[in-house]
Design an enzyme around this catalytic site. Structure first.
Site, short mmCIF file in Angstrom:
data_model
loop_
_atom_site.label_atom_id
_atom_site.label_comp_id
_atom_site.label_asym_id
_atom_site.label_seq_id
_atom_site.Cartn_x
_atom_site.Cartn_y
_atom_site.Cartn_z
N ASP A 3 -8.03 -4.47 0.45
CA ASP A 3 -8.47 -5.38 -0.86
C ASP A 3 -8.23 -6.81 -0.75
OD1 ASP A 3 -9.38 -3.25 -2.18
OD2 ASP A 3 -7.35 -2.85 -2.44
N HIS B 276 0.99 -1.10 -0.06
CA HIS B 276 -0.14 -0.11 -0.06
C HIS B 276 0.87 1.06 -0.14
CE1 HIS B 276 -3.03 3.11 1.41
NE2 HIS B 276 -3.73 2.02 1.03
#
Lengths: 382, 382
Positions: B318, B262
């Site tokens: 996700d 991320h």
């Protein structure tokens, strides 16, 4: 490096390198991939500038004809999208219509989800033709007229007027539309172009990025300014009212003059200089010469006013383009869609440039809210 | 202040102040207006978080019921937009469908062009309900089923499942959807939120800004990652293939693991921790428990690999949300629209926050192309 005041709007914060345009705000100079916009507006058809921005060089005769023919061939809007346009409310905002219709084009584009370079160039050609066709179609559809398919022998500016009116375009009008489109097509990291780069930076597709750009252009602080400038001239109404209006509305009430001042230019916007000449010539040959005179008198009053002098506020591209488009008898609320159809070459060029050396555009923000609040169950809240 | 490398993606460049969320990437901590997301996901319905983000405080019982009822009342999609959805090709990308349909909602919204604060709050409530209704309607419409109108007695998570299936929602499923929506609704200056702020900063309207956000979320480096993560788990297919797949595809071919890593987090994404627990519980009670086991084994291999350790690459939101949504039997290509419908409260809160202290977001770019090229007439070009 950036101050608290300007980081908020990212003023002066560079997001990287570009080969597309030099916007020199101090000198009032604008180059597209090396060429002065004055030369391009005087000599080039829009497709020449499309080629310049997409391929970084001017086309030869054969390349230009090939690109012109390709865009004309791809300009037809699918029947399904025309059918949807015909269902939209006739009083809808034309930029909301364009945003929705361009978004719908993706549903029928065989390349929509293909992010290869070759597919992106096909989509760029297709969108360049189709956005012109949609901009010409909506003012007809909302009046109950049938949309007109593009002619294969016309260039974009000619085709726009043909699809708008159904008549062979007048050469002076086509030349004025062409110059307008050339002057409006590219302008560095403006907000709509930037929004298209933010969207494509996540790996989204070209249609998504163009839809973001259209929505961003819609605002009155960006592409909406040409419509707002014309509404202001119409509010003034007559040349002998300019003086009173300037004193009452601008000096006393503190309103802004729409189309005067620009984030980047501290000198005259070079596009405004070219469009001012175009506006004057068109106005003198029209049945509505007074709008140019009103704009000119208002600009002169601002030019002599200390507030405007101290802040380097000059007419920008939207100020005189309003007069050009009005004199060509375009609907006032269609001015911003015309800006969008003109900016398509720049947007698509920036999207491909962003993809060629991509990094997700994701800034940060300073959190200034409360910290670590204890949970309070619903029945215990006041 | 920013280096050449990171200004390109604006990494670490703050665009100003926000009261909406603290994303502490070093600590792996996420607060919404002061409250820990772990508390919110465990205790709050989505509407409570909507109230928190919009009004900066948790609602009491009466305020919560009032907001829930308002959103349910406004959730119905106009017949004209449903009619257009029914015309879209059934194989269209669901995010392109959602982008187009939300754009079309503006054409029928009486407040579309009203930028007053009261109109914006009405549009925020309406869009929050309608985006859920559209996300539930599309998987039905493309299968030839009729869309289902929202029930006035349900909350958003219940209504989503009801409009998707036509049946009273199972409470465990509604609770999982609710937790997913709470965890996904806000995350600082992510790319889609940023694009909505760029769009609204020109004075455009809320629908334009949300449409930009949907298009930006669509990319696989942003909201598209949940779908891509599930496709990766399905490519692996069986638990006994994880080891070989990791060695061949990740170590040898250098592919990325979708859903690991991320931009902001250098620690574990706190949303992933909560969703991992939810995914495990759902999987154990489902007929498809193997997907959680595959995800878990792959995450463990990455956790022990020097490449991932050195770069602080952990599963993000996700990664486990793919397992949660798959176990709830949602279509894999609808995962990203579910992300969009969950993010609506954050997007609308940011839009109003941007408008409350607006400055046009317009960065600059470094021109690196040729300078002052002399004009060459068309016949003289090679």
């Amino acid at each position: 490096m950036t101050t608290e005041a300007n980081k908020k709007g990212l003023a002066g914060v560079s997001i990287g390198d570009s080969r597309l345009s030099l916007v020199d705000g101090a000198e009032g100079k604008l180059l597209y991939s090396g060429y002065r916009i004055e030369d391009l507006a005087a000599n080039a058809i829009y497709e020449e500038v499309v080629h310049l921005l997409w391929k970084q060089r001017l086309p030869n005769t054969q390349e230009l004809e090939s690109l012109r023919a390709e865009i004309a061939r791809m300009a037809e809007v699918p029947n399904a999208v025309i059918g949807q346009l015909m269902q939209y409310p006739v009083d809808a905002n034309p930029m909301a219509v364009l945003r929705t219709a361009v978004s719908a084009l993706a549903l029928y584009d065989p390349d929509a989800e293909d992010n290869s370079l070759s597919a992106n160039w096909r989509k760029a050609s297709r969108l360049t033709g189709q956005i012109t066709a949609l901009t010409a179609a909506w003012p007809r559809i909302r009046k109950g007229l049938k949309p007109i398919a593009p002619r294969q022998d016309f260039n974009i500016a000619q085709n726009f007027l043909y699809m708008l009116t159904g008549e062979e375009p007048d050469s002076a009008a086509a030349d004025a539309i062409n110059a307008y489109m050339v002057l409006l097509t590219e302008h560095g990291m403006n907000a709509s172009t930037f929004s298209s780069r933010v969207t494509i930076s996540t790996g989204a597709d070209m249609h998504s990025a163009i839809v973001s750009a259209i929505g961003t252009l819609k605002g009155p602080a960006h592409g909406g300014a040409n419509t707002e400038a014309m509404k202001m001239f119409m509010e003034i109404g007559e040349l002998d009212r300019v003086g009173d209006w300037f004193r009452q509305e601008i000096k006393e009430k503190g309103r802004r003059i729409m189309g005067i001042g620009h984030r980047v230019y501290r000198a005259v916007d070079p596009r405004a200089t070219v469009l001012r000449e175009r506006a004057e010539a068109l106005a003198r040959n029209s049945d509505t010469p007074k709008w140019f005179d009103i704009a000119e008198m208002l600009a002169n009053m601002a030019r002599q006013d200390p507030y405007f002098i101290e802040r380097n506020l000059y007419p920008n591209v939207d100020y005189y383009s309003a007069i050009v488009l009005y004199t060509l008898k375009l609907d006032v609320d269609m001015f911003t869609p015309l800006f969008a159809m003109s900016r398509i070459a720049g947007w698509t060029a920036h999207i491909v440039e962003q993809m060629s050396d991509n990094r997700l555009i994701r800034p940060s923000v300073d959190y200034v809210g409360p910290m670590d609040l204890p949970w309070v169950a619903l029945p215990d809240r006041n």
